[in-house]
Design a protein around this motif. Structure first.
Motif, mmCIF file in Angstrom:
data_model
loop_
_atom_site.group_PDB
_atom_site.id
_atom_site.type_symbol
_atom_site.label_atom_id
_atom_site.label_comp_id
_atom_site.label_asym_id
_atom_site.label_seq_id
_atom_site.Cartn_x
_atom_site.Cartn_y
_atom_site.Cartn_z
ATOM 1 N N ARG A 190 -6.058 -2.768 -9.620
ATOM 2 C CA ARG A 190 -6.579 -1.570 -8.939
ATOM 3 C C ARG A 190 -5.688 -1.237 -7.727
ATOM 4 N N ALA A 191 -5.265 -2.271 -7.003
ATOM 5 C CA ALA A 191 -4.399 -2.046 -5.835
ATOM 6 C C ALA A 191 -3.049 -1.485 -6.262
ATOM 7 N N LYS A 217 0.840 -1.198 0.000
ATOM 8 C CA LYS A 217 0.000 0.000 0.000
ATOM 9 C C LYS A 217 0.875 1.247 0.000
ATOM 10 N N THR A 218 1.953 1.199 0.776
ATOM 11 C CA THR A 218 2.969 2.255 0.798
ATOM 12 C C THR A 218 4.322 1.563 0.918
ATOM 13 N N ASP A 274 -8.669 -6.913 -9.331
ATOM 14 C CA ASP A 274 -8.516 -6.250 -8.032
ATOM 15 C C ASP A 274 -7.048 -5.905 -7.758
ATOM 16 N N ARG A 296 -0.487 5.868 -6.877
ATOM 17 C CA ARG A 296 -1.014 7.177 -6.458
ATOM 18 C C ARG A 296 -0.464 7.545 -5.074
ATOM 19 N N ASN A 297 -0.450 6.575 -4.177
ATOM 20 C CA ASN A 297 0.087 6.844 -2.831
ATOM 21 C C ASN A 297 1.541 7.255 -2.888
ATOM 22 N N ARG A 335 -2.529 0.428 -8.927
ATOM 23 C CA ARG A 335 -2.743 1.839 -9.275
ATOM 24 C C ARG A 335 -2.851 2.692 -8.015
ATOM 25 N N GLN A 336 -3.492 2.158 -6.983
ATOM 26 C CA GLN A 336 -3.597 2.901 -5.730
ATOM 27 C C GLN A 336 -2.229 3.081 -5.091
ATOM 28 N N TYR A 337 -1.421 2.049 -5.168
ATOM 29 C CA TYR A 337 -0.047 2.153 -4.633
ATOM 30 C C TYR A 337 0.725 3.251 -5.347
#
Length: 350
Positions: free
Chosen positions: A337-338, A320-321, A334, A344-345, A340-342
């Motif tokens: 998507r995770a 996640k980070t 899924d 962005r973070n 892409r979120q990583y």
């Protein structure tokens, strides 16, 4: 006759004066420290060193005031042939009898060094070399020596994965020669492997030594888990992901295995060409199954996770980070998507 008496009296006076002078010199030597207050210093006694050489070195470092008198003291106490080899913590504020007692009856200094989890064998070797405990080449030769590997029951071409991370108290080589440096490297590596077997015995199912095939799988998987997450709570789940992928004959696709295969020259930047290279034996993007051997030293929590993976349906995970916990997914959509979120973070500095 009177002349003879005078000569004898004079000789007696000279003898008494000499004895008094010697007693004074001895008293001053025995009761005078080189420095006040003293300073702690490390002092090496080479294997097989003559006492006169050691006494001269002590005087040169300011640990005794007189090398010849120190040698006489040792001879008087019949300790001049009882020197121990090793490195000693001495103090320039000590009296000579205390210095002598430490060299004869004291314990050589043990050096404390912490080997953290997750290091490759070459990183461990560099760490030990920088501490002055081994030479890199000697350590490499020992952990790849077939006789050493057979002796310690290691079923791989190196002792990678069996060099247990821990804090060790180690003695340095007694003398700077090839034979002693090689013996030192063997002793240090053996100590680390012994520690592995001792700690791993508490993890094996039923506390019994596993079969070779199980041992190989668990040790390799534990080394990958160690590199994938620093969070103890996540390790069984990560191990479960890899167990699920292996069961479905999916490639592991573990970046740390690729990096390990690139060797000590890896510059920190994992490139697409590296992931696409089938010549890398540790490239789990291109080669099926587990890599051919462990990729790091690991702790007992990673080993326990490999032995007892968490039962779940996850097939993917991504951080996640950086350095934080991971997001686990059961399907590729899924997971993407995770990812892409990583990203962005990461861009936002989280």
């Amino acid at each position: 006759m009177k002349t003879m008496l005078r000569i004898l009296s004079l000789a007696l006076l000279l003898i008494l004066a000499a004895c008094g002078w010697l007693w004074h010199e001895a008293h001053v030597f025995l009761h005078t420290a080189p420095e006040t207050p003293g300073r702690e210093m490390l002092f090496d006694v080479p294997q097989g060193a003559r006492f006169a050489q050691v006494a001269a070195a002590l005087a040169q470092k300011g640990l005794v005031t007189d090398a010849r008198k120190f040698s006489l003291l040792a001879r008087y106490k019949k300790w001049d042939n009882r020197l121990q080899a090793g490195r000693f913590a001495l103090n320039s504020g000590w009296l000579p009898e205390k210095v002598l007692d430490m060299l004869v009856n004291g314990r050589p200094v043990l050096f404390r060094i912490t080997v953290p989890e997750g290091l490759s064998w070459w990183q461990t070797a560099r760490l030990l070399e920088e501490a002055g405990l081994v030479r890199f080449a000697d350590f490499r030769d020992v952990i790849t020596d077939p006789a050493f590997l057979r002796h310690y029951g290691i079923p791989f071409a190196t002792a990678e994965g069996f060099l247990m991370p821990d804090t060790y108290l180690l003695k340095k080589a007694d003398a700077p020669d090839d034979a002693r440096f090689k013996a030192q490297a063997r002793a240090v590596a053996g100590r680390m492997v012994d520690n592995f077997w001792r700690k791993a015995a508490k993890v094996w199912p039923g506390n019994s030594k596993p079969k070779v095939q199980d041992l190989k799988q668990w040790v390799i998987l534990a080394s990958v888990v160690e590199k994938e997450t620093a969070l103890d709570a996540e390790r069984p789940r990560v191990a479960g992901v890899y167990k699920n992928r292996l069961a479905r004959k999916m490639p592991l696709q573990a970046d740390p295995t690729v990096i390990y295969g690139l060797g000590p020259g890896f510059d920190g930047n994992l490139r697409r060409k590296d992931l696409d290279d089938p010549a890398n034996l540790y490239n789990t993007y291109q080669r099926p199954g587990l890599p051919p051997g462990p990729i790091s030293s690991f702790g007992t929590t990673a080993l326990a996770a490999a032995v007892n993976p968490e039962a779940h349906d996850f097939l993917y995970f991504v951080a996640k980070t950086d350095g934080g916990e991971h997001a686990f997914s059961t399907n590729l959509a899924d997971h993407n998507r995770a990812v892409r979120q990583y990203l962005r973070n990461r861009r936002s500095g989280r």
